[in-house]
Scaffold this active site. Structure first.
Site, PDB file in Angstrom:
ATOM      1  N   HIS A 218      -2.672  -6.402   9.775  1.00 42.33           N
ATOM      2  CA  HIS A 218      -2.164  -5.145   9.202  1.00 42.33           C
ATOM      3  C   HIS A 218      -3.227  -4.063   9.273  1.00 42.33           C
ATOM      4  O   HIS A 218      -4.409  -4.303   9.012  1.00 42.33           O
ATOM      5  CB  HIS A 218      -1.587  -5.330   7.792  1.00 42.33           C
ATOM      6  CG  HIS A 218      -2.548  -5.657   6.703  1.00 42.33           C
ATOM      7  ND1 HIS A 218      -3.254  -4.703   6.007  1.00 42.33           N
ATOM      8  CD2 HIS A 218      -2.895  -6.848   6.143  1.00 42.33           C
ATOM      9  CE1 HIS A 218      -3.982  -5.272   5.073  1.00 42.33           C
ATOM     10  NE2 HIS A 218      -3.798  -6.576   5.133  1.00 42.33           N
TER      11      HIS A 218
ATOM     12  N   ASP B  17     -10.327  -6.775   4.729  1.00 41.27           N
ATOM     13  CA  ASP B  17      -8.873  -6.754   4.526  1.00 41.27           C
ATOM     14  C   ASP B  17      -8.311  -5.398   4.966  1.00 41.27           C
ATOM     15  O   ASP B  17      -8.285  -4.469   4.177  1.00 41.27           O
ATOM     16  CB  ASP B  17      -8.561  -7.021   3.054  1.00 41.27           C
ATOM     17  CG  ASP B  17      -7.075  -7.101   2.747  1.00 41.27           C
ATOM     18  OD1 ASP B  17      -6.284  -7.310   3.685  1.00 41.27           O
ATOM     19  OD2 ASP B  17      -6.716  -6.954   1.565  1.00 41.27           O
TER      20      ASP B  17
ATOM     21  N   GLU C 205       1.349  -3.100   4.719  1.00 38.74           N
ATOM     22  CA  GLU C 205       1.382  -4.462   4.190  1.00 38.74           C
ATOM     23  C   GLU C 205       1.019  -4.477   2.717  1.00 38.74           C
ATOM     24  O   GLU C 205       1.640  -5.182   1.917  1.00 38.74           O
ATOM     25  CB  GLU C 205       0.412  -5.342   4.986  1.00 38.74           C
ATOM     26  CG  GLU C 205       0.450  -6.821   4.609  1.00 38.74           C
ATOM     27  CD  GLU C 205      -0.499  -7.198   3.478  1.00 38.74           C
ATOM     28  OE1 GLU C 205      -0.380  -8.321   2.956  1.00 38.74           O
ATOM     29  OE2 GLU C 205      -1.361  -6.373   3.112  1.00 38.74           O
ATOM     30  N   GLU C 206       0.033  -3.678   2.342  1.00 43.86           N
ATOM     31  CA  GLU C 206      -0.499  -3.731   0.989  1.00 43.86           C
ATOM     32  C   GLU C 206       0.498  -3.316  -0.081  1.00 43.86           C
ATOM     33  O   GLU C 206       0.355  -3.687  -1.244  1.00 43.86           O
ATOM     34  CB  GLU C 206      -1.761  -2.861   0.881  1.00 43.86           C
ATOM     35  CG  GLU C 206      -2.928  -3.305   1.749  1.00 43.86           C
ATOM     36  CD  GLU C 206      -3.563  -4.607   1.293  1.00 43.86           C
ATOM     37  OE1 GLU C 206      -3.021  -5.266   0.383  1.00 43.86           O
ATOM     38  OE2 GLU C 206      -4.607  -4.967   1.860  1.00 43.86           O
TER      39      GLU C 206
ATOM     40  N   ASP D 109      -5.015 -12.371   8.652  1.00 49.37           N
ATOM     41  CA  ASP D 109      -5.094 -11.551   7.439  1.00 49.37           C
ATOM     42  C   ASP D 109      -5.715 -12.355   6.305  1.00 49.37           C
ATOM     43  O   ASP D 109      -5.130 -12.516   5.242  1.00 49.37           O
ATOM     44  CB  ASP D 109      -3.706 -11.040   7.039  1.00 49.37           C
ATOM     45  CG  ASP D 109      -3.754 -10.131   5.810  1.00 49.37           C
ATOM     46  OD1 ASP D 109      -4.848  -9.641   5.485  1.00 49.37           O
ATOM     47  OD2 ASP D 109      -2.701  -9.918   5.172  1.00 49.37           O
TER      48      ASP D 109
ATOM     49  N   HIS E 110      -9.656  -6.053  -2.058  1.00 49.76           N
ATOM     50  CA  HIS E 110      -9.122  -4.899  -2.789  1.00 49.76           C
ATOM     51  C   HIS E 110     -10.161  -4.205  -3.663  1.00 49.76           C
ATOM     52  O   HIS E 110      -9.819  -3.616  -4.695  1.00 49.76           O
ATOM     53  CB  HIS E 110      -7.917  -5.294  -3.644  1.00 49.76           C
ATOM     54  CG  HIS E 110      -6.741  -5.798  -2.862  1.00 49.76           C
ATOM     55  ND1 HIS E 110      -5.557  -6.181  -3.472  1.00 49.76           N
ATOM     56  CD2 HIS E 110      -6.544  -5.962  -1.533  1.00 49.76           C
ATOM     57  CE1 HIS E 110      -4.692  -6.572  -2.544  1.00 49.76           C
ATOM     58  NE2 HIS E 110      -5.287  -6.441  -1.355  1.00 49.76           N
TER      59      HIS E 110
END
Length: 470
Positions: free
Chosen positions: A285, A297, A331-332, A359, A430
């Site tokens: 992603h 990420d 995606e998130e 991922d 994140h």
């Protein structure tokens, strides 16, 4: 990486109805010539720094890529240009409609029994606090289940705190156990009268970096602001509670939600020499959260699948099938690019012979999991013989393929999972600490080698991985 839940078994069974022609129903085998070339491909990938160079370019030239933000648009333009420059046969984009959300500012501190600053961040999709913030007493819960057991109206005027802790595991399995606290906490607290929610970050580090992530509201339930505390600040809040006096906090969040907007999936292909209509999909992603630069990420995944496809293209002979790279959007915030891709390519999904996604950061691949039809299960041993020199072990036949692969798996597309070592992944996940310096180029090269070998073998196989008759 956002919520990594699996598609339900019911949805999977409901969607396994895509027909295949009899010619596609033969069991798969991999010729010896392909195995020999896979060994050469493995060596080339281990010696290459291309995947790292791609992540370096993305995180330096673009950086954070929150869906709908200027950084997201810049990432789409970057990806189109990068894939074209790398010599893919075809590069194009497809639209994805998304909600628009901006983080704004986040400030919090305790006011009693002892004033203390708290490091917090808003969760994705959160509403703001009232202008100037709010101040309220904290009600403490060790888990989402404990919050759900609280009586109706028992939290009137209070801030609910949910403190479930995530622990390190190699495969990241504890994430699924803890993340419902993040996604459902606000709705459950609001049902009981709370004015806001604080959660312990869904992460495994002990740094003062709060972990963001998407959350959701329930229909007919008041929308209240929700923020994540860094793990050290969650510890501090819990220590204050042990004094036996009311703990009060001041919370000020200023996120904004705008009208629906549009982003794009970015897609590129290396066209197959004999069966160009049949597709091996390797994805990652392109979007990221906005606190760090999205290196782990999922810039790492973008670098891995792009470099893997380029390395296959550079072999003396093109693969039999088409290798398709999909850099999924959004995606998130709910796998929106993946869902858009599956809808746009519904008629083509029976010709997707295999799909997988990178991922899970930049740690080395340590296990291969498959999801093949029973007639094709022996093929897993052929994959393993090519992957074992990379230090990869054989897993089971219940692979999920990756978050964005869920809609394809539900439609009957065979998948594999190249499981990476995620022991430290959720230290960075994140957070503002997700930056390029956390990536080991040698480890990333091993991941790239695994994806290149697996994609190449799938592209060269004779027959089909799906169960006969599907």
């Amino acid at each position: 990486m956002g919520v990594k839940g699996l598609v339900s078994k019911g949805l999977l069974l409901a969607c396994l109805v895509l027909p295949l022609s009899p010619a596609l129903a033969e069991p798969a085998r991999i010729p010896d010539t392909a195995m020999a070339l896979a060994a050469e491909l493995r060596k080339r990938a281990l010696d290459s720094r291309l995947s790292y160079e791609i992540v370096e370019s993305l995180t330096t030239e673009v950086g954070p890529r929150l869906p709908g933000s200027p950084g997201d648009a810049a990432a789409v333009a970057w990806a189109e240009a990068k894939l074209a420059a790398l010599g893919f046969d075809r590069v194009w984009t497809e639209p994805v409609t998304i909600p628009a959300w901006e983080r704004g500012q986040a400030h919090a501190h305790t006011t009693s029994p002892f004033p203390q600053p708290l490091h917090v961040t808003a969760l994705g999709n959160s509403v703001p606090t009232p202008d100037g913030g709010l101040q309220a007493e904290v009600a403490f819960f060790p888990s989402l289940e404990a919050l759900q057991a609280a009586p109706p109206d028992s939290l009137a005027g209070k801030v609910a705190y949910v403190g479930q802790r995530m622990w390190k595991t190699q495969d990241g399995s504890s994430y699924g156990a803890v993340v419902p606290m993040r996604s459902k906490g606000a709705a459950e607290a609001a049902k009981r009268g709370a004015v806001a929610v604080l959660i312990r970050s869904v992460g495994t580090d002990s740094r003062r970096f709060p972990h963001t992530g998407v959350m959701s509201y329930a229909e007919g339930v008041p929308r209240i602001p929700v923020a994540a505390l860094s793990n050290p600040d969650a510890d501090q809040l819990e220590r204050l509670a042990r004094y036996g006096k009311p703990v009060k906090v001041h919370l000020d969040l200023t996120p904004r939600t705008g009208p629906a907007t549009q982003t794009r999936n970015v897609i590129a292909e290396i066209r197959g020499r004999e069966k160009p209509e049949e597709i091996i999909l390797i994805g990652a992603h392109l979007d990221s959260w906005d606190l760090g630069t999205g290196a782990v990420d999922d810039g790492a995944g973008v670098g891995v699948v792009t470099a893997a496809a380029r390395l296959i293209r550079d072999l003396p002979q093109r693969p039999r099938r088409t290798i398709r790279v999909v850099l999924f959007a959004a995606e998130e915030i709910g796998l929106l690019g993946a869902k858009a891709y599956a809808a746009a390519h519904a008629d083509e999904l029976p010709r997707h012979m295999l799909a997988t996604e990178a991922d899970f950061g930049a740690g080395r691949v340590w296990r291969l999991e498959t999801r093949f039809g029973p007639e094709s299960l022996p093929l897993a041993d052929r994959f393993m013989s090519a992957l074992m020199p990379l230090g990869i072990a054989k897993g089971g036949n219940e692979a999920h393929g990756g978050p964005d692969i869920g809609p394809l798996r539900a439609a009957g597309v065979p998948v594999i999972t190249l499981t990476q070592d995620g022991t430290d992944y959720f230290d960075l996940h994140h957070t503002a600490d997700d930056t390029l310096d956390k990536i080991d180029p040698a480890a990333l090269a091993q991941v790239t080698a695994a994806y290149a070998v697996a994609a190449y073998l799938a592209a060269e196989m004779e027959g089909n991985l799906r169960p006969a008759g599907e």
